[in-house]
Design a protein around this motif. Sequence first.
Motif: not given
Length: 584
Positions: A23-50
């Motif tokens: 989970x720590x490695x995963x959260x580091x990817x979340x903090x890096x502002x790049x794409x997070x694999x496996x959570x495409x639905x969340x990426x769509x919501x994120x882009x819409x909010x921005x």
Amino acid sequence: MTTEFIVLLAAFLLVLLLLAWPLGRFIARVAADGKVPGLGWAAGIEGALYRLAGPAASSAQDWKAYALALIAFNTVGAVFVYALQRLQAWLPLNPEGMANVSPDSSFNTAISFVADTNWQGYSGEQTMSILTQMVGLAGQNFFSAATGIAVVFALIRGFAARSSGAIGNFWVDLTRSTLYVLLPLSLMLAVFLAGQGVVQSLSGHAEARLLEPVTYMVDATETRADTQVIPMGPVASQEAIKMLGTNGGGYFNANSAHPLENPNALTNFAQMVAIFLIPAALCFTFGHMVGDIRQGWAVLGTMTLLFVIAAVAAFAAEQQANPLLTPLGVDQVASSLQAGGNMEGKETRFGIAASSLFAVMTTAASCGAVNAMHDSFMPLGGMVPMVLMQFGEVVFGGVGSGLYGMLVFAILAVFIAGLMIGRTPEYLGKKIQAYEMKMAALVILVTPCLVLLGTALAVTSASGTAGVANPGAHGFSEILYALTSAANNNGSAFAGLSANTPFYNTLLGVAMWFGRFAVIVPVLAIAGSLAGRQRLPATPGTLPTHGPMFVGMLAAVVVLVGVLNYVPALALGPVVEHLQLFGE
């Protein structure tokens, strides 16, 4: 120590490590502002909010802009939760017709949930509508936890940056923490809890007929009860984020001692793991983001060392016999048929081991959820949770807040080491100068000032002492615990104090607000200052901050600061009570 306690503690630490590492490695990817694999639905919501918010919501911010955005967001959240409580009688999803909450209680609760404290001066099943619980309180469980993660992201970027004026963007960090970390984990835990029997419903309270009617007296009149009202609501969903976000506010007044919130030993273990999961994982996130995983292990090692010592101390205190019960012939010896020791205020489902461990975890981790009444602990057993909060909630601590608090102590530790050897202190390649030490001093001193001054005000005023049900040393402990819990954003309580009064609702509300945001602002100032400096390479004279020596030094600094701040107050409360109880 009993075998049961040793096995439970070892199993907990093993499961925690196995889950926190990936989970720590995963959260580091979340903090890096790049794409997070496996959570495409969340990426769509994120882009819409921005897109809805515009480019300014995702542009880089310096620490002042970051802090202003954070305070503005949380202020709006507090106003919203306050208004929701004051209007709930006229709003939907209120099948029991709950009345509007009083102004002082609404003020206290709004600040409590926004500040990630979740102090509750009310009985949830009798006070809050489903809408207030689900939208207002559970919503802030997500946002307050995401705020803590955002702040620790900003501080870590300050250490990792190479001469940059920016520390990220608060809105991006808040959004990504919620969408990629808190929501998926909460969904999985909520489904598990519901499967184990935790209530999840939008219906009103259910009425059940008693198999054995109860007769009791009301105003000298005999009354017969044939039915029982069973409270219902969306409990599993709130319970999940309550634990994962180290929030602690229970749907029911009995919190995690209630069988509809915490049905069995398996759910109790899962909830304990959930409390520490993200704080432990963030230690590994820290190591990955600064490019040296050993730094994360050092911080995690320090937290674990202090936690294990505290857990053993609390268990030892609770496993001993109460000397007031021994002359009465009460059997308090542990056996195959009973937990033994001090079972007052504890669930027989969990016993001494799981109850004392839960108490240590919930106060070490800034959670505040309880599966036993801390007010009924032995004097020294109750002192352990109090001291863990007084350390600054850094022994794992809250989501985000525990790590950024511990990193401030790390700055203090390297500063002290630098004074010893006559070198300018460095941490992770960044020189620690006067500005950082001033901000670190503010972080460390804010909460003791709030706790001690607030306690002094409460014990010297008629409004403060009116709520004490147990005069003497224990009553003082109840007040000290309440202010400690509020200022350190924990939320647990010594339940003997009647704190749902205008005096305590106001006093504790002020302590919670400044205990949260008067700490966050200096932390962000440190992040901004460090981000603007070059990261220097290590030299032979650089103090290693990843080995056992630094772990011991960091732990000693945490304990020393806590001792210097609170020993006189602790001597007036739990220490005196212990001496009175054992006649020493």
